[in-house]
Scaffold this motif. Structure first.
Motif, PDB file in Angstrom:
ATOM      1  N   ALA A  91       0.703  -1.254  -0.005  1.00 45.44           N
ATOM      2  CA  ALA A  91      -0.099  -0.118   0.123  1.00 45.44           C
ATOM      3  C   ALA A  91       0.945   1.434   0.108  1.00 45.44           C
ATOM      4  O   ALA A  91       0.655   2.122  -0.741  1.00 45.44           O
ATOM      5  N   GLU A  92       1.995   1.481   0.735  1.00 47.39           N
ATOM      6  CA  GLU A  92       2.832   2.571   0.852  1.00 47.39           C
ATOM      7  C   GLU A  92       3.725   2.718  -0.396  1.00 47.39           C
ATOM      8  O   GLU A  92       3.415   3.912  -1.025  1.00 47.39           O
ATOM      9  N   ARG A 115       1.097   3.904  -2.949  1.00 46.25           N
ATOM     10  CA  ARG A 115       0.556   5.385  -2.859  1.00 46.25           C
ATOM     11  C   ARG A 115       1.826   6.368  -3.288  1.00 46.25           C
ATOM     12  O   ARG A 115       1.698   7.439  -3.825  1.00 46.25           O
ATOM     13  N   ALA A 116       2.983   6.001  -3.151  1.00 42.69           N
ATOM     14  CA  ALA A 116       4.372   6.545  -3.405  1.00 42.69           C
ATOM     15  C   ALA A 116       4.526   6.603  -4.919  1.00 42.69           C
ATOM     16  O   ALA A 116       5.528   7.365  -5.540  1.00 42.69           O
ATOM     17  N   PRO A 173      -6.140  -1.238   2.640  1.00 42.88           N
ATOM     18  CA  PRO A 173      -5.141  -0.118   3.037  1.00 42.88           C
ATOM     19  C   PRO A 173      -5.790   0.656   4.090  1.00 42.88           C
ATOM     20  O   PRO A 173      -6.852   0.811   4.112  1.00 42.88           O
ATOM     21  N   PHE A 215      -4.019   6.400   3.452  1.00 36.13           N
ATOM     22  CA  PHE A 215      -3.519   6.228   2.289  1.00 36.13           C
ATOM     23  C   PHE A 215      -4.144   6.954   0.910  1.00 36.13           C
ATOM     24  O   PHE A 215      -3.528   7.107  -0.169  1.00 36.13           O
ATOM     25  N   LEU A 216      -5.449   6.966   1.123  1.00 34.50           N
ATOM     26  CA  LEU A 216      -6.327   7.516   0.107  1.00 34.50           C
ATOM     27  C   LEU A 216      -6.322   6.745  -1.254  1.00 34.50           C
ATOM     28  O   LEU A 216      -6.127   7.374  -2.310  1.00 34.50           O
ATOM     29  N   LEU A 217      -6.372   5.482  -1.200  1.00 37.70           N
ATOM     30  CA  LEU A 217      -6.131   4.464  -2.351  1.00 37.70           C
ATOM     31  C   LEU A 217      -7.435   3.957  -2.727  1.00 37.70           C
ATOM     32  O   LEU A 217      -8.315   3.708  -1.734  1.00 37.70           O
ATOM     33  N   TYR A 242      -5.007   0.475  -6.001  1.00 32.49           N
ATOM     34  CA  TYR A 242      -4.438   1.290  -7.081  1.00 32.49           C
ATOM     35  C   TYR A 242      -4.507   2.924  -6.410  1.00 32.49           C
ATOM     36  O   TYR A 242      -5.521   2.954  -5.700  1.00 32.49           O
ATOM     37  N   LYS A 243      -4.100   3.736  -6.998  1.00 33.93           N
ATOM     38  CA  LYS A 243      -4.422   5.042  -6.736  1.00 33.93           C
ATOM     39  C   LYS A 243      -5.304   5.680  -7.577  1.00 33.93           C
ATOM     40  O   LYS A 243      -6.464   6.222  -7.087  1.00 33.93           O
ATOM     41  N   ASN A 244      -5.286   5.532  -9.057  1.00 35.95           N
ATOM     42  CA  ASN A 244      -6.529   6.389  -9.961  1.00 35.95           C
ATOM     43  C   ASN A 244      -6.180   5.491 -11.233  1.00 35.95           C
ATOM     44  O   ASN A 244      -4.917   5.560 -11.843  1.00 35.95           O
TER      45      ASN A 244
END
Length: 291
Positions: free
Chosen positions: A133-134, A137-138, A149, A153-155, A270-272
Motif C-alpha cells: 500500500a505504501e 501510494r508513493a 489499506p 493512504f487515499l487508495l 491502486y491510486k487512480n
C-alpha cells in the motif's frame, strides 16, 4: 527540418530517381521536387548534382542520407512503441502481491499475460500488505494485491476474495482425522505463525489467540513455504490461509477452525485508474476474471 521532406529525400536516394520516389510515396512529381528544393534551401547546400537528365547525390547528400536513415528508423520505432503502449501490447507494469496469493492464484495469470503480451516489461514483487500500500501510494507500484489499506493512504480498493485461516498439520497428526479444529485442540502444541507485520499473523492474533484461553507456544517463521516444510518435518502445526496448493498429498492437510471464522478480505489497490497504462489495466482485468 521537415520529416516529410527527409522521407522524400531518403526515397529519392534509395530509388535513384525522383519519379520513382513520387510513385512510391504517392506524390505528384512536382511535390517531390518542391520538397527537395525546400530541404536544400533550409540546409543551405545542394543535396543533388544535376548532370543533364541524371541526378547524382552530392557528398553532403550522401552524409545526410545515412543520418536520415537512422532518424527515420528511430521515428518508426517510436511510433510503433507508442502504438503498442496505447494498445496494451507494450510499456511497463509494476505490481506486487502478498503470499500465498502470489504463487497460488496469480502465477498462472501472470504467465499467461506475459505470453500474450511479450513486449510488456512486467515486474512482479512479493511483499506485505502495508509495504504494498505504501509503495502504491508513493507511485513505485502501479497496483497491488493485498488487504484493505489504511484510509489515510487515499487508495482505491477493489475486493477480490475473502481468505480464511486454517491449521496445517501432517496427515498422520492426531488432529488430521477431525473435519475442523477448535482453539482448545491447540492446547499444549507448538504453533508456527508468520511474523507480526503479516496480515495473516494480525488476523490470527485478533480472532484466535485473543479469544483462546488455552496455552500454546508460537514460533515465528517468515515464509508460508518454510512453515510448510517445518510442519512436514516436525510434529507441530502451522497457521496458514486455506489453499489446496499448500497441502501435500499424503503428507500435509489444512483443516478449518470450528469455533471461529478468521477471514481477511484481499483485493486490488491502486491510486487512480486514469494514471494507469493500458497494460496494467489489462492485467488487472485478467486477475479479476479468475477470482
Amino acid at each position: 527540418m521537415d520529416l516529410r521532406a527527409l522521407k522524400t529525400f531518403e526515397a529519392c536516394v534509395r530509388l535513384g530517381h525522383f519519379q520513382k520516389a513520387a510513385e512510391e510515396l504517392q506524390y505528384a512529381p512536382s511535390t517531390v521536387t518542391l520538397q527537395i528544393q525546400r530541404l536544400e534551401a533550409d540546409l543551405g547546400v545542394s543535396l543533388f548534382v544535376r548532370d543533364g537528365k541524371r541526378v547524382i547525390v552530392s557528398e553532403a547528400g550522401r552524409w545526410l542520407h545515412q543520418e536520415a536513415l537512422i532518424l527515420l528508423n528511430s521515428i518508426g520505432s517510436m511510433r510503433q512503441t507508442v502504438s503498442d503502449i496505447a494498445a496494451g501490447d507494450g510499456g511497463t507494469v509494476r505490481f506486487a502481491a502478498i503470499e500465498p496469493i502470489a504463487s497460488q492464484r496469480l502465477a498462472t495469470v501472470v504467465a499467461d499475460f506475459c505470453t500474450g503480451h511479450p513486449k510488456v516489461k512486467l515486474t512482479m514483487e512479493v511483499s506485505g500488505s502495508k509495504s504494498i500500500a505504501e509503495r502504491v501510494r508513493a507511485g513505485e507500484l502501479d497496483f497491488g494485491i493485498c488487504s484493505v489499506p489504511s484510509a489515510a493512504f487515499l487508495l482505491e480498493f477493489e475486493p477480490l476474495i475473502e481468505e480464511k485461516l486454517g491449521v496445517m498439520m501432517r496427515a498422520d497428526h492426531p488432529l488430521a482425522n477431525q473435519n475442523d479444529i477448535a482453539a482448545s485442540d491447540l492446547a499444549g502444541l507448538t504453533v508456527f505463525v508468520k511474523e507480526p507485520t503479516c496480515i495473516y499473523r494480525e488476523l490470527w492474533v485478533r480472532t484466535v489467540r485473543e479469544t483462546s484461553k488455552h496455552p500454546f507456544s508460537c514460533i515465528e517463521v517468515g515464509s508460508f513455504f518454510v512453515i510448510q516444510q517445518m510442519v512436514k518435518e516436525a510434529f507441530s502445526v502451522g497457521i496458514v490461509p486455506i489453499y489446496g496448493g499448500l497441502e501435500m498429498e499424503g503428507s500435509l492437510v489444512i483443516r478449518p477452525f470450528a469455533d471461529m471464522n478468521p477471514i481477511v478480505a484481499l483485493g486490488i489497490v491502486y491510486k487512480n485508474k486514469g494514471f494507469l497504462g493500458k497494460a496494467s489495466l489489462l492485467l488487472m482485468e485478467a486477475i479479476r476474471a479468475v477470482h
